[in-house]
Design a protein around this motif. Structure first.
Motif, mmCIF file in Angstrom:
data_model
loop_
_atom_site.group_PDB
_atom_site.id
_atom_site.type_symbol
_atom_site.label_atom_id
_atom_site.label_comp_id
_atom_site.label_asym_id
_atom_site.label_seq_id
_atom_site.Cartn_x
_atom_site.Cartn_y
_atom_site.Cartn_z
ATOM 1 N N UNK A 284 -16.719 14.271 -8.412
ATOM 2 C CA UNK A 284 -16.448 13.776 -7.064
ATOM 3 C C UNK A 284 -14.951 13.719 -6.786
ATOM 4 N N UNK A 285 -14.640 13.703 -5.496
ATOM 5 C CA UNK A 285 -13.338 13.307 -4.970
ATOM 6 C C UNK A 285 -13.595 12.182 -3.977
ATOM 7 N N UNK A 286 -12.887 11.075 -4.146
ATOM 8 C CA UNK A 286 -13.043 9.912 -3.280
ATOM 9 C C UNK A 286 -11.718 9.664 -2.569
ATOM 10 N N UNK A 287 -11.720 9.837 -1.254
ATOM 11 C CA UNK A 287 -10.519 9.680 -0.433
ATOM 12 C C UNK A 287 -10.579 8.334 0.286
ATOM 13 N N UNK A 288 -9.444 7.646 0.360
ATOM 14 C CA UNK A 288 -9.441 6.339 1.026
ATOM 15 C C UNK A 288 -8.063 6.035 1.569
ATOM 16 N N UNK A 289 -8.042 5.222 2.635
ATOM 17 C CA UNK A 289 -6.762 4.692 3.084
ATOM 18 C C UNK A 289 -6.896 3.208 3.390
ATOM 19 N N UNK A 290 -5.836 2.482 3.048
ATOM 20 C CA UNK A 290 -5.739 1.060 3.375
ATOM 21 C C UNK A 290 -4.737 0.924 4.510
ATOM 22 N N UNK A 291 -5.183 0.504 5.696
ATOM 23 C CA UNK A 291 -4.322 0.561 6.878
ATOM 24 C C UNK A 291 -3.551 -0.720 7.189
ATOM 25 N N UNK A 292 -3.772 -1.782 6.418
ATOM 26 C CA UNK A 292 -3.261 -3.086 6.831
ATOM 27 C C UNK A 292 -1.756 -3.194 6.938
ATOM 28 N N UNK A 293 -1.004 -2.556 6.028
ATOM 29 C CA UNK A 293 0.451 -2.680 6.057
ATOM 30 C C UNK A 293 1.037 -2.082 7.330
ATOM 31 N N UNK A 294 0.554 -0.917 7.714
ATOM 32 C CA UNK A 294 1.054 -0.249 8.921
ATOM 33 C C UNK A 294 0.748 -1.072 10.163
ATOM 34 N N UNK A 295 -0.486 -1.518 10.291
ATOM 35 C CA UNK A 295 -0.889 -2.244 11.498
ATOM 36 C C UNK A 295 -0.172 -3.577 11.607
ATOM 37 N N UNK A 296 0.021 -4.246 10.474
ATOM 38 C CA UNK A 296 0.735 -5.519 10.505
ATOM 39 C C UNK A 296 2.179 -5.319 10.955
ATOM 40 N N UNK A 297 2.819 -4.257 10.462
ATOM 41 C CA UNK A 297 4.216 -4.001 10.807
ATOM 42 C C UNK A 297 4.383 -3.698 12.287
ATOM 43 N N UNK A 298 3.428 -2.966 12.873
ATOM 44 C CA UNK A 298 3.542 -2.630 14.293
ATOM 45 C C UNK A 298 3.410 -3.875 15.174
ATOM 46 N N UNK A 299 2.717 -4.881 14.691
ATOM 47 C CA UNK A 299 2.626 -6.121 15.442
ATOM 48 C C UNK A 299 3.904 -6.946 15.322
ATOM 49 N N UNK A 300 4.546 -6.847 14.178
ATOM 50 C CA UNK A 300 5.798 -7.568 13.945
ATOM 51 C C UNK A 300 6.255 -7.297 12.528
#
Length: 608
Positions: A284-300
């Motif tokens: 298998x290949x398992x692809x994933x992304x964790x988006x929290x750092x980017x979204x938090x930074x765009x808010x402040x």
């Protein structure tokens, strides 16, 4: 042509027959040498200095950056170097003294790699990795391979995802064009894996797309890519009934109802990955992304580092679960990012700067069977990730990619690469210093420096003996206040940076981005961001936007542009490919503008 020490002062520039190279002018006054060489000596560091003057170009330069160009800012503190005391002085190499006990890896993973977990941390810049912010990921890196000089070509999510999954980068493509390229090619990392009878799985709460999802056998995603309410979606293809039950059960983002949505989304990704790995297929290949750092930074931006620390905690928990489940018996974990992050003047996180280490420098950590335990400062880009994975897993990769396997991941051969570059203004001259690392025995090499500003250019090459760490210094005379682009070239790699001298005028189009109308697929919204990079307020500006063969003029606007102004336009078009350009107009100070290259910007988009 090779330039040897005895020939300095006689060589001609590749760009100009008037270029003069040498340190003779500096040797006329001892004070110049001292001013340029005050740093403390460092063991094992060799240095060489050359003198370069800029000649007037016949026409203003139109700089086209190579897809392999590298970007840097002059904000980092350079390493200290040995003083330059004469004409082309090479210092004597010294043995490096080991003063600290070398760390012993905690985990060793024997075996042969046949599977992959690729974790993309949205907006996680390598410049922010530290024992305080990311202790778990740094601990993981000590059990495998860490590349300290991995750069993204374009610091934007869709473009980076496309570049990572295809191994191909073209700076003209916007996010929609990048996704269309991803969709139209049948030789992406997902295609190669499936051709090798591997199951392709994904957990993509943000940064997903139908183009990417259609190339997976099963995926968890969030169609809204938002945080106002948490809700996941499911894409199921040809997978086993056991895995179907597992992934269907993990389609439960709505049950994560903590106070911090950024944390909850990352936690859901971690939990989903562990559930899938508990019932993983054989190949298998398992692809994933964790988006929290980017979204938090765009808010402040004040929320960025706390989000990064929480992300680091989840990655550590994932790593421990993979050990507990025996995943590392045949599986490699790669941790990287789509872009970094910086703080804007308004206090929120941004990542559009193409000459900023904080937005371009991303982590690359690989751990598992077949992965060497070492660190490298070799210069690589995110289009090198797919070719490296293909070589590691022995799956096919297309021939027409822009990237190539990361050399230091696979061998210990002699490699020379640029670590950093920095320019400073001293007593009428500019000193550009380039730091180079050599992973093998001392060897002779040639480093070239190209310098360009409006109407002027210069080029010089110097031979030097590369020790473990070397510093090459070029001294050149600026033509006045302005923006100077320096390109350091070592073999086929280019390291670029911008140097600003004095108070300047500089208006440019910093970005063109496009959006779509969900209710009308033929509508294309084009937004051009006019940015004031200079020291003076500009007024009465306008913009000219061209889409295909249609052009519209906007402005002049009565408001002053102190930082930025966004010009928006809506177009009704047939599906297809479109060239888009945006240009600053009514700019009365254009003749004094320090950088004409950014007054107009071009992109290519695709309207489906």
């Amino acid at each position: 042509m090779e330039i040897h020490p005895a020939q300095l002062g006689q060589s001609k520039s590749l760009l100009s027959k008037y270029l003069f190279i040498g340190a003779v002018a500096l040797m006329l006054t001892g004070s110049s040498i001292l001013l340029l060489s005050e740093n403390t000596a460092q063991a094992g560091l060799s240095s060489v200095t050359g003198f370069l003057t800029l000649s007037k170009a016949e026409a203003p330069l139109n700089i086209v950056e190579s897809p392999e160009s590298e970007s840097s800012s002059d904000t980092e503190n350079p390493p200290e170097s040995e003083p330059v005391s004469g004409f082309l002085n090479l210092s004597e190499n010294q043995e490096e003294e080991i003063t600290e006990e070398q760390a012993i890896p905690q985990d060793i993973f024997p075996g042969t790699p046949k599977n992959l977990v690729l974790l993309i941390l949205d907006g996680a810049g390598w410049n922010y990795f530290s024992e305080q912010n990311t202790p778990n990921m740094l601990s993981i890196s000590r059990n495998g391979f860490v590349l300290e000089n991995m750069r993204v070509h374009l610091p934007e999510t869709a473009s980076s995802h496309s570049t990572i999954f295809t191994g191909l980068f073209d700076k003209r493509y916007d996010w929609a064009a990048s996704l269309q390229i991803l969709s139209s090619r049948n030789d992406t990392i997902m295609d190669s894996a499936r051709a090798s009878n591997m199951t392709v799985l994904a957990v993509l709460p943000n940064g997903d797309s139908s183009q990417l999802l259609n190339k997976t056998d099963a995926a968890l995603f969030d169609r809204d890519n938002g945080y106002y309410y948490l809700d996941s979606n499911l894409h199921i293809g040809n997978i086993s009934s056991k895995l179907n039950i597992t992934i269907t059960s993990a389609n439960n983002l709505s049950s994560y109802s903590g106070s911090n949505p950024y944390t909850e989304k990352n936690k859901w990704v971690k939990d989903s990955l562990i559930s899938i790995l508990e019932n993983r297929p054989d190949k298998f290949i398992l692809l994933a992304n964790m988006p929290g750092t980017d979204s938090a930074a765009h808010q402040g931006f004040s929320d960025y580092l706390p989000a990064l620390r929480e992300t680091d905690l989840f990655v550590g928990q994932l790593y421990n679960a993979m050990k507990r489940l025996g995943v590392f018996n045949d599986t490699v974990l790669i941790i990287t990012s789509d872009h970094g992050m910086d703080r804007s003047r308004y206090g929120n996180g941004v990542h559009s700067d193409l000459y900023n280490d904080k937005t371009l420098n991303v982590p690359f950590i690989a751990v598992g069977p077949g992965i060497p335990i070492k660190s490298s400062s070799e210069l690589s880009h995110n289009d090198d990730i797919f070719p490296s994975i293909a070589k590691l897993l022995n799956i096919s990769r297309p021939a027409n990619v822009s990237g190539s396997p990361i050399p230091s991941l696979f061998n210990n051969s002699t490699i020379l690469y640029i670590i950093n570059s920095s320019s400073s203004y001293i007593s009428g001259n500019v000193s550009t210093r380039i730091w180079i690392r050599n992973t093998g025995l001392p060897r002779n090499a040639t480093l070239c420096l190209n310098i360009s500003t409006i109407g002027y250019s210069g080029n010089s090459c110097l031979n030097f003996t590369a020790s473990e760490e070397s510093e090459v210094e070029f001294i050149w005379q600026p033509t006045g206040s302005g923006i100077y682009e320096t390109k350091s070239i070592l073999y086929n790699k280019t390291f670029s940076s911008l140097f600003t001298l004095g108070n300047i005028s500089d208006m440019g189009v910093s970005k063109i981005y496009t959006t779509r109308d969900s209710e009308n697929p033929n509508k294309l919204i084009v937004k051009a961001v006019i940015t004031n990079y200079g020291a003076f307020i500009e007024s009465g500006l306008g913009a000219k936007i061209t889409v295909g063969n249609q052009t519209r003029e906007y402005g002049p606007y009565s408001t002053n542009v102190t930082i930025q102004k966004t010009v928006s336009s809506t177009w009704t078009l047939a599906p297809g490919w479109y060239n888009i350009s945006a240009e600053v107009t009514n700019y009365t100070n254009f003749q004094n503008d320090a950088n004409h290259n950014n007054n107009i910007r071009h992109i290519i988009t695709y309207l489906s």
